[in-house]
Scaffold this motif. Sequence first.
Motif, PDB file in Angstrom:
ATOM      1  N   PRO A  34       0.812  -1.228   0.000  1.00  0.00           N
ATOM      2  CA  PRO A  34       0.000   0.000   0.000  1.00  0.00           C
ATOM      3  C   PRO A  34       0.848   1.282   0.000  1.00  0.00           C
ATOM      4  O   PRO A  34       0.442   2.294  -0.578  1.00  0.00           O
ATOM      5  CB  PRO A  34      -0.803  -0.114   1.295  1.00  0.00           C
ATOM      6  N   ILE A  35       2.026   1.215   0.627  1.00  0.00           N
ATOM      7  CA  ILE A  35       2.922   2.384   0.643  1.00  0.00           C
ATOM      8  C   ILE A  35       3.407   2.683  -0.772  1.00  0.00           C
ATOM      9  O   ILE A  35       3.369   3.820  -1.235  1.00  0.00           O
ATOM     10  CB  ILE A  35       4.117   2.154   1.604  1.00  0.00           C
ATOM     11  N   PHE A  58       5.709  11.825   4.387  1.00  0.00           N
ATOM     12  CA  PHE A  58       4.824  12.320   5.451  1.00  0.00           C
ATOM     13  C   PHE A  58       3.506  12.823   4.847  1.00  0.00           C
ATOM     14  O   PHE A  58       2.426  12.518   5.361  1.00  0.00           O
ATOM     15  CB  PHE A  58       5.494  13.459   6.246  1.00  0.00           C
ATOM     16  N   HIS A  59       3.588  13.593   3.782  1.00  0.00           N
ATOM     17  CA  HIS A  59       2.383  14.117   3.131  1.00  0.00           C
ATOM     18  C   HIS A  59       1.446  12.978   2.723  1.00  0.00           C
ATOM     19  O   HIS A  59       0.235  13.033   2.986  1.00  0.00           O
ATOM     20  CB  HIS A  59       2.783  14.936   1.899  1.00  0.00           C
ATOM     21  N   ASN A  60       2.005  11.941   2.123  1.00  0.00           N
ATOM     22  CA  ASN A  60       1.170  10.821   1.672  1.00  0.00           C
ATOM     23  C   ASN A  60       0.634   9.990   2.834  1.00  0.00           C
ATOM     24  O   ASN A  60      -0.472   9.463   2.764  1.00  0.00           O
ATOM     25  CB  ASN A  60       1.941   9.955   0.676  1.00  0.00           C
ATOM     26  N   PHE A  61       1.414   9.887   3.916  1.00  0.00           N
ATOM     27  CA  PHE A  61       0.900   9.245   5.140  1.00  0.00           C
ATOM     28  C   PHE A  61      -0.364   9.969   5.606  1.00  0.00           C
ATOM     29  O   PHE A  61      -1.379   9.349   5.924  1.00  0.00           O
ATOM     30  CB  PHE A  61       1.968   9.258   6.248  1.00  0.00           C
ATOM     31  N   SER A  62      -0.304  11.309   5.623  1.00  0.00           N
ATOM     32  CA  SER A  62      -1.452  12.084   6.111  1.00  0.00           C
ATOM     33  C   SER A  62      -2.659  11.905   5.187  1.00  0.00           C
ATOM     34  O   SER A  62      -3.802  11.874   5.652  1.00  0.00           O
ATOM     35  CB  SER A  62      -1.098  13.564   6.274  1.00  0.00           C
ATOM     36  N   LEU A  63      -2.403  11.735   3.886  1.00  0.00           N
ATOM     37  CA  LEU A  63      -3.508  11.513   2.942  1.00  0.00           C
ATOM     38  C   LEU A  63      -4.184  10.166   3.187  1.00  0.00           C
ATOM     39  O   LEU A  63      -5.413  10.066   3.132  1.00  0.00           O
ATOM     40  CB  LEU A  63      -3.008  11.567   1.490  1.00  0.00           C
ATOM     41  N   VAL A  64      -3.386   9.129   3.441  1.00  0.00           N
ATOM     42  CA  VAL A  64      -3.945   7.784   3.692  1.00  0.00           C
ATOM     43  C   VAL A  64      -4.882   7.840   4.899  1.00  0.00           C
ATOM     44  O   VAL A  64      -6.006   7.333   4.866  1.00  0.00           O
ATOM     45  CB  VAL A  64      -2.820   6.742   3.906  1.00  0.00           C
ATOM     46  N   HIS A  65      -4.430   8.482   5.976  1.00  0.00           N
ATOM     47  CA  HIS A  65      -5.254   8.559   7.186  1.00  0.00           C
ATOM     48  C   HIS A  65      -6.429   9.530   7.014  1.00  0.00           C
ATOM     49  O   HIS A  65      -7.537   9.254   7.491  1.00  0.00           O
ATOM     50  CB  HIS A  65      -4.388   8.941   8.390  1.00  0.00           C
ATOM     51  N   ASP A  66      -6.212  10.646   6.317  1.00  0.00           N
ATOM     52  CA  ASP A  66      -7.319  11.586   6.048  1.00  0.00           C
ATOM     53  C   ASP A  66      -8.422  10.902   5.237  1.00  0.00           C
ATOM     54  O   ASP A  66      -9.612  11.117   5.491  1.00  0.00           O
ATOM     55  CB  ASP A  66      -6.833  12.805   5.245  1.00  0.00           C
ATOM     56  N   ASP A  67      -8.020  10.096   4.256  1.00  0.00           N
ATOM     57  CA  ASP A  67      -9.003   9.415   3.411  1.00  0.00           C
ATOM     58  C   ASP A  67      -9.844   8.424   4.221  1.00  0.00           C
ATOM     59  O   ASP A  67     -11.033   8.244   3.949  1.00  0.00           O
ATOM     60  CB  ASP A  67      -8.306   8.691   2.243  1.00  0.00           C
ATOM     61  N   GLU A 125      -9.869   1.581   0.721  1.00  0.00           N
ATOM     62  CA  GLU A 125     -10.885   0.922  -0.114  1.00  0.00           C
ATOM     63  C   GLU A 125     -10.264  -0.243  -0.885  1.00  0.00           C
ATOM     64  O   GLU A 125     -10.888  -1.277  -1.068  1.00  0.00           O
ATOM     65  CB  GLU A 125     -11.494   1.936  -1.102  1.00  0.00           C
ATOM     66  N   LYS A 126      -9.039  -0.069  -1.328  1.00  0.00           N
ATOM     67  CA  LYS A 126      -8.353  -1.118  -2.119  1.00  0.00           C
ATOM     68  C   LYS A 126      -7.944  -2.295  -1.228  1.00  0.00           C
ATOM     69  O   LYS A 126      -8.039  -3.447  -1.636  1.00  0.00           O
ATOM     70  CB  LYS A 126      -7.128  -0.507  -2.809  1.00  0.00           C
ATOM     71  N   TRP A 127      -7.491  -1.978  -0.011  1.00  0.00           N
ATOM     72  CA  TRP A 127      -7.164  -3.030   0.958  1.00  0.00           C
ATOM     73  C   TRP A 127      -8.265  -3.036   2.024  1.00  0.00           C
ATOM     74  O   TRP A 127      -9.348  -3.501   1.770  1.00  0.00           O
ATOM     75  CB  TRP A 127      -5.771  -2.787   1.565  1.00  0.00           C
ATOM     76  N   ASP A 128      -7.985  -2.495   3.194  1.00  0.00           N
ATOM     77  CA  ASP A 128      -9.020  -2.316   4.224  1.00  0.00           C
ATOM     78  C   ASP A 128      -8.537  -1.237   5.193  1.00  0.00           C
ATOM     79  O   ASP A 128      -7.406  -0.766   5.096  1.00  0.00           O
ATOM     80  CB  ASP A 128      -9.334  -3.632   4.946  1.00  0.00           C
ATOM     81  N   ILE A 129      -9.392  -0.876   6.141  1.00  0.00           N
ATOM     82  CA  ILE A 129      -9.070   0.238   7.046  1.00  0.00           C
ATOM     83  C   ILE A 129      -7.842  -0.081   7.898  1.00  0.00           C
ATOM     84  O   ILE A 129      -6.959   0.762   8.070  1.00  0.00           O
ATOM     85  CB  ILE A 129     -10.295   0.594   7.926  1.00  0.00           C
TER      86      ILE A 129
END
Length: 327
Positions: A33-34, A74-83, A99-103
């Motif tokens: 996922p990363i 860091f920016h993309n980490f925040s997007l994953v959690h924001d989403d 959605e592609k994997w799970d929460i």
Amino acid sequence: MTNSDAIERYRKMFNSHLESKLIPKDPNNLYEPISYILGLGGKRMRPVLTLMTTDLFGGNPSDALNAALAIEVFHNFSLVHDDIMDDAPLRRGKITVHEKWDINTGILSGDAMLINAYQYLEDYPPEVFKPLTILFSKTAVEVCEGQQYDVDFETRDDVTIPEYLKMIEYKTAVLVACAMKMGAILAGASEEDAQSIYEFGQNLGIAFQLQDDYLDAFGDPKSFGKQVGGDIIENKKTFLYLKALEFAPKEDKEGLMHLYSIQPEDSNTKVDTVKTIFEESGAVEAARMEIESYTQKAFATLESLNIPEKNKELLKVFGNKLMQRTV
């Protein structure tokens, strides 16, 4: 070389560095996922700014690649959690990680990304590592504070414009500012210059987020890459909403507040009605003026910088290019 060529060169430099770090590792369900979220592209605005700032202050942009990577991860980490928090189905036009994997995967992969971001700073010598890490940690906490303000505003009916601007400053603008100040630190710039470039990034970041809010309602879903009208569906009190409440006639104001208190089955009708109120009230025009105001504030901070005039020009071109998104 034109200014656009220079920006493209930084982007290519960064992307090849990023690719060299995205090596498949075990456990696959943590790292895939990363790689996925980092591989979705995007403009790479923040890392480009780190490399560009290092270069413009006379440093070597290749020395800033790991700092740029820390910022982008860091920016993309925040997007994953924001989403996850927003229950968003799309990011950059593709399905979101949760959605592609799970929460649970989204939470854990995001956690690993946050730690990875700090690890990328470990290669710097102590005299640079310390100021970079202090700045990075301060910024990371502010981003969390901004996200909490954003969540709080969803259930509040008394959000003010100054509160909203503070929220987007923390949630979005401070990371842009941090990306630029890191570049200045790595180039050995004076504290005054590092602070001025921080303020440039901060004001440009606020302008960028105000424009993002505008595009959320009025953008083209194909090029915007996110669900258009998402903020309206989520009842987010954006600048457009707050200005519409200020400007709209009583009937429209009451209708807007009602629409923001419900989650109707037919969200398209809600989005269309709200957008009409935004336009007719003058909120759209007010948003455009505010975007322009913060862009000009950013440019004003460049005057005091001790860098060649042509270098200031490159920063202006970048700012203008960023603010000319019409999608």
